[in-house]
Design an enzyme around this catalytic site. Structure first.
Site, PDB file in Angstrom:
ATOM      1  CB  SER A 149       1.683  13.364  59.580  1.00  0.00           C
ATOM      2  OG  SER A 149       1.827  12.004  59.949  1.00  0.00           O
ATOM      3  CE1 TYR A 209      -1.004  14.050  64.058  1.00  0.00           C
ATOM      4  CE2 TYR A 209      -0.736  12.281  62.456  1.00  0.00           C
ATOM      5  CZ  TYR A 209      -0.215  13.337  63.187  1.00  0.00           C
ATOM      6  OH  TYR A 209       1.104  13.672  63.029  1.00  0.00           O
ATOM      7  CE  LYS A 244      -0.181  16.850  61.799  1.00  0.00           C
ATOM      8  NZ  LYS A 244       0.691  18.038  61.943  1.00  0.00           N
TER       9      LYS A 244
END
Length: 258
Positions: free
Chosen positions: A143, A157, A161
């Site tokens: 991402s 997150y 990532k």
């Protein structure tokens, strides 16, 4: 451009919808034979039917790739159908928002299992099969927020990532001798039917117009096929000198210098 993927066996995790589906579609358009997996049989079969209607050969495998035996279930089915594999797209992922102080060990472990360990297990299982075929290509879907700070509430997150990008770089070094390339894509804000950005646009169109003006230099959200096409390129011999890289597919949304 012919990417030379005809009859290559490509496995896409989480291939029933979103970026996994678009990656599978782009690979199929280049002639790859597909295996896609998801937990829900209905959605998976619907995606497989759509891909078949477009001329793809596709094996749908119902499994929970985040479960300890999920990767083996998928790879066993692929071996039984195709006898090996050439391309692995580790797309499965998710998020659990929350201010860091309020997150729990369970929150962290659940998302690490899904975003990190699921792909690592599948990759470990795929490497011997790729080695037997003289090489292969592995792509992790990271991402834009794996490359830079994502903002408050995104500690889990961001961490997971970023971990994909870091580990993929080491895998690229270790597997170069086997002609197995390992790369990442880092999508920005991508809108597709039923996705989180699509839901936000429908719920708050004015707020999302302001978001686009402030954050997306091209003046629009990305499209799923724009990510899928980069995945297909990285999986192909046209990208034969690209390994250990993280390619941003974000329309200059990101602010990272590397």
């Amino acid at each position: 451009m012919d990417l030379g993927l005809k009859d290559r066996v490509a496995v896409v995790t989480g291939g029933s919808r979103g970026l996994g589906f678009y990656s599978a579609r782009s690979l199929a358009a280049e002639g790859a034979r597909l295996a896609i997996c998801a937990r829900g049989a209905e959605g998976l079969e619907a995606a497989a039917a759509t891909l078949r209607s477009e001329g793809a050969e596709v094996l749908p495998v119902v499994c929970d790739i985040a479960a300890p035996d999920g990767a083996q279930t998928l790879l066993d089915a692929v071996h039984a159908r195709y006898g090996g594999l050439d391309i692995l797209v580790n797309n499965v992922g998710g998020n659990r928002r929350g201010m860091f102080e309020e997150t729990t060990d369970r929150d962290w472990l659940d998302v690490i299992e899904l975003n990190v360990l699921a792909g690592f297990r599948t990759t470990r299982g795929a490497i011997p099969a790729m080695r037997e075929r003289g090489g292969g290509a592995i792509v992790f879907v990271s991402s834009v927020f794996g490359r830079e700070k994502g903002g408050p509430g995104l500690s889990i997150y961001n961490t997971t990532k970023s971990a994909l990008i870091s580990a993929a770089g080491i895998m690229a070094l270790e597997l170069a001798k086997d002609r197995i390339r390992v790369n990442c894509v880092a999508p920005g804000s991508i809108r597709f039917d039923g996705g989180s950005w699509d839901r936000r646009v429908k719920a708050d169109p004015e707020g999302m117009r302001a978001f686009v003006r402030a954050n997306l230099p091209l003046g629009r959200f990305g499209r799923g096929e724009e990510v899928g096409d980069v995945v297909a390129f990285l999986a192909s011999e046209r990208a034969s000198l690209i390994t250990g890289a993280c390619i941003a597919v974000d329309g200059a949304q990101g602010r990272s210098l590397v």
